[in-house]
Design a protein around this motif. Structure first.
Motif, PDB file in Angstrom:
ATOM      1  N   PHE A  70     -47.957  40.811   5.018  1.00 51.22           N
ATOM      2  CA  PHE A  70     -48.665  41.507   6.084  1.00 51.22           C
ATOM      3  C   PHE A  70     -50.117  41.802   5.673  1.00 51.22           C
ATOM      4  O   PHE A  70     -50.445  41.837   4.488  1.00 51.22           O
ATOM      5  N   MET A  71     -50.970  42.018   6.662  1.00 50.91           N
ATOM      6  CA  MET A  71     -52.345  42.445   6.382  1.00 50.91           C
ATOM      7  C   MET A  71     -52.323  43.652   5.459  1.00 50.91           C
ATOM      8  O   MET A  71     -51.517  44.564   5.662  1.00 50.91           O
ATOM      9  N   GLY A  72     -53.185  43.655   4.474  1.00 54.67           N
ATOM     10  CA  GLY A  72     -53.247  44.793   3.565  1.00 54.67           C
ATOM     11  C   GLY A  72     -52.310  44.679   2.371  1.00 54.67           C
ATOM     12  O   GLY A  72     -52.291  45.572   1.516  1.00 54.67           O
ATOM     13  N   ILE A 114     -64.030  34.107  15.931  1.00 53.80           N
ATOM     14  CA  ILE A 114     -63.112  33.042  16.387  1.00 53.80           C
ATOM     15  C   ILE A 114     -62.116  33.622  17.394  1.00 53.80           C
ATOM     16  O   ILE A 114     -61.877  33.048  18.457  1.00 53.80           O
ATOM     17  N   PHE A 115     -61.568  34.798  17.081  1.00 53.86           N
ATOM     18  CA  PHE A 115     -60.615  35.436  18.011  1.00 53.86           C
ATOM     19  C   PHE A 115     -61.286  35.744  19.340  1.00 53.86           C
ATOM     20  O   PHE A 115     -60.700  35.551  20.410  1.00 53.86           O
ATOM     21  N   THR A 116     -62.513  36.241  19.284  1.00 54.53           N
ATOM     22  CA  THR A 116     -63.210  36.603  20.519  1.00 54.53           C
ATOM     23  C   THR A 116     -63.484  35.366  21.370  1.00 54.53           C
ATOM     24  O   THR A 116     -63.264  35.357  22.581  1.00 54.53           O
ATOM     25  N   GLY A 120     -56.595  29.644  19.567  1.00 53.32           N
ATOM     26  CA  GLY A 120     -57.654  28.857  18.921  1.00 53.32           C
ATOM     27  C   GLY A 120     -57.656  29.097  17.422  1.00 53.32           C
ATOM     28  O   GLY A 120     -57.768  28.159  16.619  1.00 53.32           O
ATOM     29  N   PHE A 121     -57.496  30.363  17.031  1.00 51.70           N
ATOM     30  CA  PHE A 121     -57.457  30.687  15.607  1.00 51.70           C
ATOM     31  C   PHE A 121     -56.266  30.014  14.943  1.00 51.70           C
ATOM     32  O   PHE A 121     -56.385  29.441  13.855  1.00 51.70           O
ATOM     33  N   ARG A 122     -55.098  30.070  15.590  1.00 55.99           N
ATOM     34  CA  ARG A 122     -53.880  29.487  14.982  1.00 55.99           C
ATOM     35  C   ARG A 122     -54.018  27.976  14.822  1.00 55.99           C
ATOM     36  O   ARG A 122     -53.487  27.409  13.883  1.00 55.99           O
ATOM     37  N   ARG A 123     -54.706  27.339  15.771  1.00 55.66           N
ATOM     38  CA  ARG A 123     -54.927  25.889  15.625  1.00 55.66           C
ATOM     39  C   ARG A 123     -55.784  25.615  14.392  1.00 55.66           C
ATOM     40  O   ARG A 123     -55.492  24.739  13.583  1.00 55.66           O
ATOM     41  N   CYS A 161     -52.767  33.267   2.135  1.00 52.51           N
ATOM     42  CA  CYS A 161     -52.720  32.969   3.575  1.00 52.51           C
ATOM     43  C   CYS A 161     -52.934  34.239   4.395  1.00 52.51           C
ATOM     44  O   CYS A 161     -52.591  35.328   3.947  1.00 52.51           O
ATOM     45  N   GLY A 162     -53.425  34.080   5.598  1.00 54.70           N
ATOM     46  CA  GLY A 162     -53.538  35.209   6.509  1.00 54.70           C
ATOM     47  C   GLY A 162     -52.140  35.690   6.908  1.00 54.70           C
ATOM     48  O   GLY A 162     -51.171  34.919   6.872  1.00 54.70           O
ATOM     49  N   GLY A 163     -52.063  36.953   7.306  1.00 53.67           N
ATOM     50  CA  GLY A 163     -50.773  37.577   7.582  1.00 53.67           C
ATOM     51  C   GLY A 163     -49.936  36.904   8.663  1.00 53.67           C
ATOM     52  O   GLY A 163     -48.718  37.036   8.685  1.00 53.67           O
ATOM     53  N   GLY A 164     -50.590  36.152   9.554  1.00 45.80           N
ATOM     54  CA  GLY A 164     -49.853  35.574  10.673  1.00 45.80           C
ATOM     55  C   GLY A 164     -49.472  34.112  10.468  1.00 45.80           C
ATOM     56  O   GLY A 164     -48.962  33.473  11.382  1.00 45.80           O
ATOM     57  N   VAL A 165     -49.677  33.601   9.256  1.00 48.48           N
ATOM     58  CA  VAL A 165     -49.419  32.170   9.021  1.00 48.48           C
ATOM     59  C   VAL A 165     -47.957  31.814   9.282  1.00 48.48           C
ATOM     60  O   VAL A 165     -47.642  30.700   9.692  1.00 48.48           O
ATOM     61  N   PRO A 194     -58.988  41.460  14.020  1.00 46.88           N
ATOM     62  CA  PRO A 194     -58.944  41.552  15.488  1.00 46.88           C
ATOM     63  C   PRO A 194     -57.598  41.987  16.051  1.00 46.88           C
ATOM     64  O   PRO A 194     -57.559  42.686  17.070  1.00 46.88           O
ATOM     65  N   LEU A 195     -56.502  41.619  15.403  1.00 43.66           N
ATOM     66  CA  LEU A 195     -55.200  41.984  15.971  1.00 43.66           C
ATOM     67  C   LEU A 195     -54.969  43.489  15.911  1.00 43.66           C
ATOM     68  O   LEU A 195     -54.155  44.029  16.652  1.00 43.66           O
ATOM     69  N   LEU A 196     -55.685  44.153  15.031  1.00 40.91           N
ATOM     70  CA  LEU A 196     -55.528  45.611  14.927  1.00 40.91           C
ATOM     71  C   LEU A 196     -56.517  46.338  15.809  1.00 40.91           C
ATOM     72  O   LEU A 196     -56.197  47.360  16.411  1.00 40.91           O
ATOM     73  N   GLU A 204     -41.917  42.275  14.503  1.00 46.13           N
ATOM     74  CA  GLU A 204     -41.819  40.885  14.952  1.00 46.13           C
ATOM     75  C   GLU A 204     -41.767  39.894  13.796  1.00 46.13           C
ATOM     76  O   GLU A 204     -41.204  38.822  13.906  1.00 46.13           O
ATOM     77  N   ARG A 205     -42.414  40.280  12.685  1.00 49.30           N
ATOM     78  CA  ARG A 205     -42.576  39.288  11.616  1.00 49.30           C
ATOM     79  C   ARG A 205     -41.636  39.454  10.431  1.00 49.30           C
ATOM     80  O   ARG A 205     -41.582  38.565   9.573  1.00 49.30           O
ATOM     81  N   ALA A 206     -40.925  40.587  10.374  1.00 46.81           N
ATOM     82  CA  ALA A 206     -40.118  40.880   9.172  1.00 46.81           C
ATOM     83  C   ALA A 206     -39.221  39.703   8.787  1.00 46.81           C
ATOM     84  O   ALA A 206     -39.195  39.258   7.637  1.00 46.81           O
TER      85      ALA A 206
END
Ligand code: S3P
Length: 185
Positions: free
Chosen positions: A13-15, A51-53, A59-62, A81-85, A122-124, A139-141
């Motif tokens: 996760f982030m952090g 990128i998120f904006t 777009g970011f996930r691509r 990796c970023g937290g959402g990979v 951005p997600l936060l 969602e990610r656990a």
């Protein structure tokens, strides 16, 4: 059977401390360090926030998937990796095929503590920390656990201690892997 490559991937996760730990770990093992978000931002010529904006999360996930594919074409690296990979199954497949995947596991309260006042995530910022962190963690656990070969408790440990623990685990798994290779040839 699919074999892991000679990369170490840090997820979580982030952090969780993936970038800071990754840098120390790469130094400790004499491997190259790659920060996936850094690669994405450099190649896009924009910050992750921008990128998120401009392109939204899709777009970011691509861009994230493309950067991952490109990086994993070579080996011998520590990849943070970023937290959402883990939210894209194809990323998880790539990571597990090419890397030993370590989950830096943190609790919701650790995440809250570390992320309060942070910027550039951005997600936060869209939803607010108090809502976004519990929701995303929930969602990610399962995704984090499914993606990981090894889980490391990253709550109350210094980045240096964490890097040392992962390095030790990696050396152990590498010697096991080499031993298996010798037996089968
Ligand atoms: C994200 C985490 C961020 C970054 C992007 C999306 C996520 O990386 O990739 O903002 O979906 O959890 P860090 O985990 O390094 O903050």
């Amino acid at each position: 059977m699919v074999k892991e490559g000679d990369c170490i991937a840090l997820i979580g996760f982030m952090g969780a401390g993936k970038s800071a730990v990754g840098e120390l770990l790469a130094e400790e093992l004499g491997m190259e360090f790659v920060d996936l978000d850094g690669v994405i931002a450099r190649e896009a010529g924009m910050s992750i926030d921008t990128i998120f904006t401009r392109e939204g999360e899709d777009g970011f996930r691509r861009r994230e998937r493309d950067a991952l594919t490109e990086q994993l074409a070579s080996g011998g690296m520590v990849l943070s990796c970023g937290g959402g990979v883990v939210t894209r199954e194809e990323n998880v497949e790539m990571l597990r095929r090419r890397c030993r995947v370590f989950l830096l596991d943190i609790s919701e309260s650790t995440a809250m503590e570390r992320l309060r006042g942070s910027s550039g995530r951005p997600l936060l910022s869209d939803e607010g920390l108090e809502t976004a962190v519990p929701r995303l963690m929930r969602e990610r656990a399962r995704l984090y656990r499914r993606a990981a070969h090894e889980i490391v408790d990253a709550n109350e440990v210094s980045t240096r201690e964490l890097a040392k623990e992962i390095a030790a685990r990696w050396r152990k798994s590498e010697s096991r892997r080499r031993g298996e290779g010798t037996r089968s040839t």
